[in-house]
Design a protein around this motif. Sequence first.
Motif, mmCIF file in Angstrom:
data_model
loop_
_atom_site.group_PDB
_atom_site.id
_atom_site.type_symbol
_atom_site.label_atom_id
_atom_site.label_comp_id
_atom_site.label_asym_id
_atom_site.label_seq_id
_atom_site.Cartn_x
_atom_site.Cartn_y
_atom_site.Cartn_z
ATOM 1 N N ALA B 329 0.837 -1.204 0.000
ATOM 2 C CA ALA B 329 0.000 0.000 0.000
ATOM 3 C C ALA B 329 0.872 1.254 0.000
ATOM 4 C CB ALA B 329 -0.918 -0.006 1.217
ATOM 5 N N ALA B 330 1.909 1.245 0.821
ATOM 6 C CA ALA B 330 2.769 2.431 0.903
ATOM 7 C C ALA B 330 3.458 2.695 -0.434
ATOM 8 C CB ALA B 330 3.800 2.239 2.012
ATOM 9 N N MET B 331 3.878 1.636 -1.095
ATOM 10 C CA MET B 331 4.520 1.794 -2.400
ATOM 11 C C MET B 331 3.524 2.299 -3.431
ATOM 12 S SD MET B 331 7.650 1.449 -2.632
ATOM 13 C CE MET B 331 8.199 1.028 -4.273
ATOM 14 N N ALA B 332 2.331 1.696 -3.407
ATOM 15 C CA ALA B 332 1.309 2.091 -4.374
ATOM 16 C C ALA B 332 0.960 3.568 -4.196
ATOM 17 C CB ALA B 332 0.062 1.228 -4.201
ATOM 18 N N HIS B 333 0.852 3.974 -2.932
ATOM 19 C CA HIS B 333 0.511 5.366 -2.672
ATOM 20 C C HIS B 333 1.646 6.304 -3.113
ATOM 21 C CE1 HIS B 333 -1.181 8.882 -0.822
ATOM 22 N NE2 HIS B 333 -0.049 9.091 -0.199
ATOM 23 N N ALA B 334 2.871 5.899 -2.830
ATOM 24 C CA ALA B 334 4.018 6.737 -3.232
ATOM 25 C C ALA B 334 4.027 6.912 -4.746
ATOM 26 C CB ALA B 334 5.320 6.105 -2.741
ATOM 27 N N GLU B 335 3.720 5.844 -5.463
ATOM 28 C CA GLU B 335 3.710 5.940 -6.919
ATOM 29 C C GLU B 335 2.580 6.842 -7.415
ATOM 30 O OE1 GLU B 335 4.051 1.871 -8.499
ATOM 31 O OE2 GLU B 335 5.974 1.914 -7.425
ATOM 32 N N LYS B 336 1.421 6.681 -6.794
ATOM 33 C CA LYS B 336 0.294 7.556 -7.169
ATOM 34 C C LYS B 336 0.673 9.018 -6.962
ATOM 35 C CE LYS B 336 -3.605 4.563 -5.995
ATOM 36 N NZ LYS B 336 -4.730 4.377 -5.072
ATOM 37 N N ARG B 337 1.277 9.298 -5.841
ATOM 38 C CA ARG B 337 1.632 10.689 -5.544
ATOM 39 C C ARG B 337 2.642 11.231 -6.544
ATOM 40 N NH1 ARG B 337 2.624 12.127 0.644
ATOM 41 N NH2 ARG B 337 4.715 11.572 -0.011
ATOM 42 N N ARG B 340 0.929 11.882 -9.830
ATOM 43 C CA ARG B 340 0.066 13.063 -9.732
ATOM 44 C C ARG B 340 0.906 14.326 -9.801
ATOM 45 N NH1 ARG B 340 -2.797 11.457 -4.578
ATOM 46 N NH2 ARG B 340 -3.703 9.522 -5.355
#
Lengths: 249, 344, 95
Positions: B329-337, B340
């Motif tokens: 989840a943390a990786m996925a969120h970092a990539e999304k950010r 963006r």
Amino acid sequence: MKELFEYTLRMADDSLILGHRVSEWCGHGPILEEDIALTNIALDLVGQATNLLEYAAVTEGSGRSADDLAFLRFDRDFRNLLLVEQKNGDFAVTLTRQFFFDAFRKPFFEALAQSKDEQLAAIAEKSLKETKYHLKHSSEWMIRLGDGTEESHARVQQAVNDLARFTEELFYMDEVDQKLISEGIAVDLNTIKPIWKAHVDEVFAEANLEMPEIKWPQKGGRQGMHSEHLGYLLAEMQFMQRAYPGMEW
Amino acid sequence: MTDFSGLLKRLTLLFVRKVVHLYKSFSSMKEMDIAELERRFQEKIDKEIKIEPNDWMPEQYRKTLIRQISQHAHSEIVGMLPEGNWITRAPNLRRKAVLLAKVQDEAGHGLYLYSAAETLGADREQTIDDLHSGKAKYSSIFNYPTMTWADMGTIGWLVDGAAIMNQVPLCRCSYGPYARAMVRVCKEESFHQRQGFEIVSKLANGSPEQKAMAQDSLNRWWWPALMMFGPNDDHSPNSALSMKWKIKRSTNDELRQQFVDITVKQAEMIGLTIPDKDLKWNEERQSYDFGEINWEEFNQVISGNGPCNKERVDARRNAKENGAWVREAAMAHAEKRRSRKERA
Amino acid sequence: MSNKEWPLFEVFIRSKQGLNHKHVGSLRAADPDMAIENARDVYTRRSEGVSIWVVESKLITASDPKEADSLFEPADSKVYRHPTFYDVPDGISHM
């Protein structure tokens, strides 16, 4: 003073019980770095509990020590919120519990730092620094989990759904609070609630999380009416003092 | 004319020499003898010049270090578990905070050490997976159960005591990142042994029940503590090379002897008895003679058959598996950010 | 299990005002913000720092130790860069 003792004990027990819960993670965190971060939070909370219990012991004035208060009171005498005694569950439950609590504790300590009671103001001042960091940590994780993968979003939304019913109690007040508010000692929690809500809304918006409707809030911790979990927690926490009464360690 | 031919001859000779020289230096540039590299490497070691991550090093040196550093890291991490077992049952607030801080330090030390191993190209996740699959080893002592509160004292006193004895010389290890990690570790660990000894002496001076608890704990941990120093020198296959490379500075037996000599006196001071009927002062050696270690037990525990091997490795594996979705989840969120941000 | 490992970050800490940031080690984090927080928890547990830098390890360009001779030895011969190269008459201080 009876009210001051009661008031201090409530804060102390919140820190003590939550610190105990968070400490259960030590050695089992999702990654080494986070294991260390969680243990730091547990350490801060145990430290706050110690300061507050020591002060509670002084205000009680009956010769009980901070350790007596922590390790020799029975379930019904504990004054912590139901929220903090809830089991760790998965990482999402732990972080959601922490987030709800931190979002309350930060504005609470900010206000308490202005208390006319110097000792409480000093403890609040010191704890505030720690709590700011805890809130940053838990807020960021709520966003990571909420806006992470499908699985993490589902898990953290579930945790929010399960724990939301305990959040009303954060703002519980009774005659203890009223008396101390009139003396400029206690914090009027009505002023804390909008700050708490604004922060939760802000984080939830970024995390794509929703606060469920709370149909029937759970309360009772401040009167010693607890969930079934507290008994087991205390059985473990107090084991040594109960098994070997009166010994020093 | 004779002069001229002489000059020509000399010129030719010079030319040939130059060519030979060029050829020689060219071939040495192309493939400087491994032997020569090794000689220079050893020369550095002998001069106490530290080896740094990108420096040339013999493959065996790299392998030995990766093995040793990751075993050391695993020992710190697995070592959190037996003590973690008592965090929620610590007898008072002070002990609870100290124990938490100590176990947290161990996580930190594990992390420093995994970092040091990463500088040698040992990927942390891979290293950790080797622990979970049973391929990698860790200190055998952490495969014993912590049954009573006294064990928190004994572990600090004996296990950290033995660890410090092993670790202090490692601060001068020839490999820079390992030595630096050890300096940090040793600095932070100085309180670990003291708090352990404090717990044990409190019990030893307490009620008969407490004293019995301390003695029982010493009885259970003494021999495993001696095993921590590893096999006898004549059964320690990697020892000689490690000494030559200054990865190690003292032999297993030397360190074990040092530990016995120091600890026996400490036990006497607080009135506890070392559980070894063969233990006696040797006037000639100015050291204690002590009984034979049960090497069969040591070998069994090291190979996975100790009382808690399964629980320890299971606990670490579960932590990793249960945390997988969190890390993802943390990786996925970092990539999304990141994406963006790029779009913005 | 798809397990994309968190990237490695190098950590630099200023131990007190007036000193340079110094490399202290590395850690794993999903993003730079988390790396800062983890560094705080891992490397400043005993108030060792007042400021933290983190940088993803793969972004660092390092000199090649095989070229250390040509990179650094020429400076060895420039002794005139060091104050001890110069004679100062006895009795002169503060120089």
